[in-house]
Design a protein around this motif. Structure first.
Motif, PDB file in Angstrom:
ATOM      1  N   MET A   1       0.839  -1.199   0.000  1.00  0.00           N
ATOM      2  CA  MET A   1       0.000   0.000   0.000  1.00  0.00           C
ATOM      3  C   MET A   1       0.872   1.246   0.000  1.00  0.00           C
ATOM      4  O   MET A   1       1.897   1.299   0.654  1.00  0.00           O
ATOM      5  N   SER A   2       0.444   2.220  -0.752  1.00  0.00           N
ATOM      6  CA  SER A   2       1.268   3.404  -0.965  1.00  0.00           C
ATOM      7  C   SER A   2       1.349   4.236   0.290  1.00  0.00           C
ATOM      8  O   SER A   2       0.411   4.415   1.046  1.00  0.00           O
ATOM      9  N   THR A   3       2.518   4.805   0.511  1.00  0.00           N
ATOM     10  CA  THR A   3       2.724   5.754   1.594  1.00  0.00           C
ATOM     11  C   THR A   3       3.026   7.139   1.058  1.00  0.00           C
ATOM     12  O   THR A   3       3.368   8.044   1.805  1.00  0.00           O
ATOM     13  N   GLU A   4       2.880   7.273  -0.269  1.00  0.00           N
ATOM     14  CA  GLU A   4       3.244   8.535  -0.886  1.00  0.00           C
ATOM     15  C   GLU A   4       2.096   9.534  -0.875  1.00  0.00           C
ATOM     16  O   GLU A   4       2.295  10.716  -1.121  1.00  0.00           O
ATOM     17  N   GLU A   5       0.883   9.055  -0.642  1.00  0.00           N
ATOM     18  CA  GLU A   5      -0.257   9.974  -0.697  1.00  0.00           C
ATOM     19  C   GLU A   5      -0.277  10.834   0.567  1.00  0.00           C
ATOM     20  O   GLU A   5      -0.034  10.360   1.667  1.00  0.00           O
TER      21      GLU A   5
ATOM     22  N   PHE B   1      -3.343 -13.033 -10.094  1.00  0.00           N
ATOM     23  CA  PHE B   1      -3.933 -12.472  -8.883  1.00  0.00           C
ATOM     24  C   PHE B   1      -4.057 -10.955  -8.981  1.00  0.00           C
ATOM     25  O   PHE B   1      -5.072 -10.381  -8.567  1.00  0.00           O
ATOM     26  N   THR B   2      -3.048 -10.289  -9.512  1.00  0.00           N
ATOM     27  CA  THR B   2      -3.137  -8.832  -9.671  1.00  0.00           C
ATOM     28  C   THR B   2      -4.248  -8.462 -10.645  1.00  0.00           C
ATOM     29  O   THR B   2      -4.982  -7.481 -10.437  1.00  0.00           O
ATOM     30  N   LEU B   3      -4.399  -9.246 -11.704  1.00  0.00           N
ATOM     31  CA  LEU B   3      -5.494  -8.997 -12.640  1.00  0.00           C
ATOM     32  C   LEU B   3      -6.841  -9.237 -11.966  1.00  0.00           C
ATOM     33  O   LEU B   3      -7.805  -8.496 -12.207  1.00  0.00           O
ATOM     34  N   GLN B   4      -6.920 -10.245 -11.118  1.00  0.00           N
ATOM     35  CA  GLN B   4      -8.168 -10.478 -10.380  1.00  0.00           C
ATOM     36  C   GLN B   4      -8.483  -9.303  -9.459  1.00  0.00           C
ATOM     37  O   GLN B   4      -9.653  -8.927  -9.308  1.00  0.00           O
ATOM     38  N   ALA B   5      -7.439  -8.711  -8.858  1.00  0.00           N
ATOM     39  CA  ALA B   5      -7.670  -7.535  -8.015  1.00  0.00           C
ATOM     40  C   ALA B   5      -8.206  -6.370  -8.846  1.00  0.00           C
ATOM     41  O   ALA B   5      -9.118  -5.646  -8.413  1.00  0.00           O
ATOM     42  N   ALA B   6      -7.666  -6.177 -10.052  1.00  0.00           N
ATOM     43  CA  ALA B   6      -8.177  -5.116 -10.924  1.00  0.00           C
ATOM     44  C   ALA B   6      -9.611  -5.406 -11.346  1.00  0.00           C
ATOM     45  O   ALA B   6     -10.458  -4.494 -11.406  1.00  0.00           O
ATOM     46  N   GLN B   7      -9.929  -6.667 -11.632  1.00  0.00           N
ATOM     47  CA  GLN B   7     -11.297  -7.029 -12.000  1.00  0.00           C
ATOM     48  C   GLN B   7     -12.247  -6.804 -10.833  1.00  0.00           C
ATOM     49  O   GLN B   7     -13.399  -6.393 -11.028  1.00  0.00           O
ATOM     50  N   ALA B   8     -11.771  -7.067  -9.618  1.00  0.00           N
ATOM     51  CA  ALA B   8     -12.617  -6.815  -8.447  1.00  0.00           C
ATOM     52  C   ALA B   8     -12.879  -5.330  -8.267  1.00  0.00           C
ATOM     53  O   ALA B   8     -13.995  -4.917  -7.928  1.00  0.00           O
TER      54      ALA B   8
ATOM     55  N   HIS C   1       0.577  -6.409  -1.982  1.00  0.00           N
ATOM     56  CA  HIS C   1       1.562  -6.409  -3.067  1.00  0.00           C
ATOM     57  C   HIS C   1       0.881  -6.229  -4.423  1.00  0.00           C
ATOM     58  O   HIS C   1       1.373  -5.505  -5.298  1.00  0.00           O
ATOM     59  N   ALA C   2      -0.257  -6.908  -4.621  1.00  0.00           N
ATOM     60  CA  ALA C   2      -0.980  -6.759  -5.887  1.00  0.00           C
ATOM     61  C   ALA C   2      -1.463  -5.328  -6.073  1.00  0.00           C
ATOM     62  O   ALA C   2      -1.352  -4.752  -7.163  1.00  0.00           O
ATOM     63  N   LEU C   3      -1.993  -4.734  -5.008  1.00  0.00           N
ATOM     64  CA  LEU C   3      -2.447  -3.346  -5.097  1.00  0.00           C
ATOM     65  C   LEU C   3      -1.269  -2.408  -5.334  1.00  0.00           C
ATOM     66  O   LEU C   3      -1.388  -1.429  -6.089  1.00  0.00           O
ATOM     67  N   GLY C   4      -0.126  -2.723  -4.717  1.00  0.00           N
ATOM     68  CA  GLY C   4       1.069  -1.918  -4.959  1.00  0.00           C
ATOM     69  C   GLY C   4       1.515  -1.984  -6.414  1.00  0.00           C
ATOM     70  O   GLY C   4       1.961  -0.985  -6.986  1.00  0.00           O
TER      71      GLY C   4
END
Length: 886
Positions: A1-5, A67-74, A106-109
């Motif tokens: 998860m990003s810490t830059e925001e 898995f990362t693609l599944q996260a984007a689909q979700a 990690h997938a969201l990252g």
């Protein structure tokens, strides 16, 4: 998860989110999506716009793991914006999944890094183009199998019908349709109330929901639905979308799925299992044997084409007949022959000569290649194979225009081939030394890393990420909705049907690596590891004997990290290291043969090149294998005499290189052919035959086989012929004579074994799979340029001299020539930084932030923050100048 925001100021757009990133994060974005850097964006707004284009988003989605693609689909079926908790619920379900919870950050990252998702954890937003590609619709259903939301499905319903559904579902009536639909969606999303509603449903109605819950969510009904369907329609559990068509709302499906967007999530990549284990030394020895066979096969192929190979087809490539002839000459199947031909072509050893009657032949590089040590020759072949995009596995298939793909012809390039080859070898390098992989587990891993895409079946150019339209369920004879499987998707939602290209490339890679000697017995060899830059293997002091090729080994180890892609210089160094490792494993060339009384010679191993070349002229190869058998015939001896050798030279050669005495039959054969060789002389008349013995000429004239040569006597010792000298030579040799060609001066022409060569040719360039990955130097320069351009476009400006010197963002400043000169001169005195508009000699306009150093002679010399260097600009090309606000 990003810490830059910055939580105090959440970004309102992707451009603002990129503006809050560190330089390292921007460089990672440009490295993972190299199409964004071609050309370098002028500022972060342009970078964000380019990152949201359809072509770029499709390319980025295609390179996500499963898995990362599944996260984007979700995220595409979640609310916009969504919270991290909502995304986790869609991925892990109501019951939770520890593996999904651990892998999702990690997938969201990854999605954040590639600018496909932006926003804080409380406001996650999928890039609009990605949402359009992944969100479900009737024409393009989502792999999740979900349908539209209640609000989307009921968009065309009358307010009265909506109120009827709300009342039947047990909800209080509302004053408008919007609040009514929100109340209905809230009912479907509430676990307790939804369970209570389903408890009242007939079992037949529940069965209908179970058929639709995992997709496709659409069904067809008659004008008078059955009671089981009427119960669902009255309560909004099924909503009509078109006449005769109903859909299961997304909220209902998610509740029936216990909150999961996918039937099966795969947060952890499947491990590559080992199917068999071998001693590493046995693997290296087997691979070395295959490498030697590969070198011998390529040499044999090009030696067969020494005097000009097969003709080039009009459309390019090798004809089917010539490929079959080549396969017979190499004693291999046709697909294997196509592989060796394409390998020689990729290595630059084979090309077309470019003549009017175009033919294939060896290139001058082939002669240089032959002089190199065996290890270096193998390294050149292996390096060319790794980088080649031409894929011999598709030879014989049909292209889009229904034309057969031919070896050496057009249409064989598959840009994904080099990446797949490197990845397959990297996965083999991750196994224990000497372990051969299980093929299915290897393919499963590759499919997880790059899920197969299912393309649209309709007309027009198919999108790389388009999806098939599902067959809609139809109402059965008794009114039940029957489920129809989505074409192209198996039960678990993965792409089914015909095997995808990457899997085929992986299978071809395993077979080709074995033939080339990169692997031995299916396991990666030590020189194969060095070839891809993997850590060198070390043989254990005590190596266990393998239990057998069929024994399964329970390998539960962490996969080694994949070797990074090597630069050309690093690849050359790796190839040299592989050659050094292979060289000691190859057999030493021999300087002798064993002559036998049956007119054969046995070479018990590879021969030194001068010996092999001369023996190849003097004898014919009868059989190959661990030992090569050569046979001496009158034709082969005559071939050596035509090459300028005398009988004495041949006797001396055999005596010097044979470990056994020269057999008497062989000596007699050489003397007999030499005695008759050159007795007849052939020249150009068109051609003629002369001989001191007129009886021999009489015999030729009397022979019926000479009728086609058009012979006639010119003198007692001379015959003239209508055919050319080459045809006359062949005709007389077919009649059993041994003529020799002579020059215009009457000297015997020596037909040396010099081979025909093409002009210098370069190997075929691989077809890139998109823009190349930029190096660190280019990335650093691009990030500086984008930052400086963004500073120029967003820095606050001051008006100059009462005029509107400060322009809107993205517009060039406009000031008079006098004001421009005065402002620049003042900036030189105060060491201030200013903002200018500039038009170059090509007419391209840009805005820059500069720190003027001096103004003289109609030029301003300044430090350009945009280019990060000192530059000189003509004053007449500056459109205006504005001071930056404090």
């Amino acid at each position: 998860m990003s810490t830059e925001e910055n939580p105090a100021a959440a970004p309102r757009s992707l451009a603002e989110a990129l503006r809050g990133r560190h330089d390292v994060s921007l460089a990672a974005l440009l490295r993972s999506r190299p199409d964004l850097i071609t050309p370098v964006p002028t500022d972060l707004t342009q970078l964000a716009t380019r990152a949201g284009t359809r072509a770029s988003v499709v390319r980025a989605l295609e390179r996500l793991d499963r898995f990362t693609l599944q996260a984007a689909q979700a995220l595409a079926v979640a609310s916009d914006p969504a919270t991290y908790g909502e995304l986790l619920g869609l991925m892990a379900g109501d019951d939770g999944d520890p593996a999904v919870s651990a892998a999702l950050p990690h997938a969201l990252g990854t999605l954040r890094e590639q600018a496909l998702v932006w926003g804080g954890e409380d406001r996650l937003r999928l890039v609009r183009t990605a949402r359009e590609l992944l969100a479900p619709s009737p024409q393009h259903p989502s792999p999740t199998g979900l349908g539209p939301t209640v609000r989307e499905a009921a968009a065309g319903m009358s307010p009265g019908r909506i109120q009827e559904i709300v009342a039947t579902a047990g909800l209080p009536s509302t004053h408008d349709s919007v609040s009514a639909l929100e109340a209905l969606a809230g009912l479907f999303s509430d676990p307790e109330r939804m369970s209570a509603l389903l408890d009242q449903a007939p079992s037949e109605s529940v069965e209908v929901l179970e058929r639709l819950v995992w997709g496709p969510p659409y069904g067809q009904v008659t004008a008078d639905p059955a009671p089981r369907l009427r119960w669902l329609l009255d309560r909004g559990l099924l909503l009509p979308t078109a006449p005769g068509t109903v859909v299961l709302p997304r909220e209902v499906a998610l509740r029936l799925r216990a909150g999961r967007a996918h039937r099966t999530t795969e947060p952890v990549p499947p491990a590559v299992e080992a199917a068999a284990a071998h001693a590493p030394r046995i693997v290296d020895a087997t691979a070395a044997g295959q490498a030697y066979t590969a070198l011998a096969t390529v040499e044999e192929l090009l030696k067969d084409w020494h005097e000009g190979g097969p003709a080039v087809l009009r459309a390019g490539g090798l004809s089917v007949r010539d490929l079959k002839r080549t396969a017979v000459a190499l004693d291999v199947p046709e697909p294997v022959a196509a592989f060796w031909v394409e390998l020689a072509y990729a290595a630059g050893l084979l090309a077309s000569d470019g003549e009017a009657d175009e033919r294939y032949a060896a290139t001058p590089a082939y002669d240089e290649w032959l002089e190199r040590p065996a290890g270096e020759r193998w390294a050149r072949l292996a390096t060319a194979w790794l980088a080649a995009t031409r894929t011999p596995g598709v030879v014989g298939e049909r292209d889009a225009k229904d034309r057969t793909l031919s070896a050496l012809g057009p249409g064989l390039d598959r840009s994904a081939a080099p990446e797949v080859r490197h990845r397959v070898l990297a996965l083999l390098a991750g196994l224990p030394e000497g372990a051969a992989p299980d093929g299915e587990s290897l393919l499963a891993r590759l499919r997880w890393e790059r899920p197969p895409r299912v393309v649209r079946t309709g007309g027009g150019a198919p999108s790389p990420y388009a999806r098939r339209t599902p067959a809609q369920p139809a109402e059965g004879a008794r009114g039940a909705v029957a489920r129809a499987e989505t074409p192209g998707y198996a039960e678990d939602g993965r792409a089914g049907g015909e095997d995808d290209l990457r899997s085929r490339l992986a299978r071809w890679t395993l077979a080709e690596a074995e033939m080339l000697g990169v692997t031995g017995r299916g396991a990666l060899s030590s020189h194969g590891r060095a070839l891809i830059g993997a850590p060198a293997s070390r043989h254990a002091e005590a190596e266990p004997e393998p239990t057998g090729p069929g024994d399964k080994l329970p390998v539960h180890h962490r996969q080694a990290p994949a070797p990074r892609v090597l630069s050309p210089a690093e690849q050359a160094t790796a190839a040299a290291g592989a050659a050094r490792l292979l060289e000691p494993l190859l057999p030493e060339p021999l300087d002798h043969v064993l002559l036998q009384a049956d007119l054969t010679a046995v070479a018990p191993g590879p021969l030194e090149r001068p010996l092999a070349d001369m023996l190849g002229v003097l004898a014919d190869v009868e059989s190959k294998g661990g030992a090569t058998v050569y046979r001496f015939t009158p034709g082969s001896v005559r071939r050596a005499l035509d090459a300028g050798r005398s009988a004495a030279d041949l006797h001396a050669f055999l005596a010097a290189h044979s470990r056994t005495p020269v057999p008497q039959p062989l000596a007699y054969l050489i003397d007999d052919v030499a005695r008759r060789h050159g007795h007849l002389r052939v020249g150009a008349a068109s051609s003629y035959v002369r001989c001191d013995d007129d009886a021999v000429l009489n015999e030729i004239l009397a022979d019926k086989r000479a009728a086609g040569l058009g012979l006639r006597r010119l003198a007692p010792t001379v015959l003239a012929a209508r055919t050319d000298p080459a045809a006359l030579l062949e005709g007389l040799r077919a009649m059993g004579f041994a003529p020799a060609a002579e020059s215009a001066e009457g000297d015997v022409l020596i037909a040396r074994a010099d081979a025909y060569r093409t002009p210098p040719r370069t190997p075929p360039a691989p077809v890139p799979d998109g823009p190349p990955v930029p190096d660190d130097t280019l990335l650093a320069a691009a990030v500086r340029a984008v930052r400086a351009g963004d500073l120029a476009s967003t820095a606050p400006r001051k008006p100059v001299g009462g005029e509107a010197g400060g322009a809107e963002p993205g517009e060039l400043p406009r000031t008079s020539a006098a004001d421009t000169l005065a402002t620049l001169q003042a900036a030189v005195l105060t060491n201030d930084t200013v903002w200018i508009g500039y038009v170059n000699a090509e007419g391209a306009a840009s805005q820059r932030v500069i720190a003027p150093i001096r103004v003289e002679g109609g030029f301003v010399t300044a430090y350009d923050h945009t280019a990060d260097e000192v530059r000189t600009y003509p004053l007449h090309r500056i459109t205006g100048v504005a001071e930056l606000a404090d």
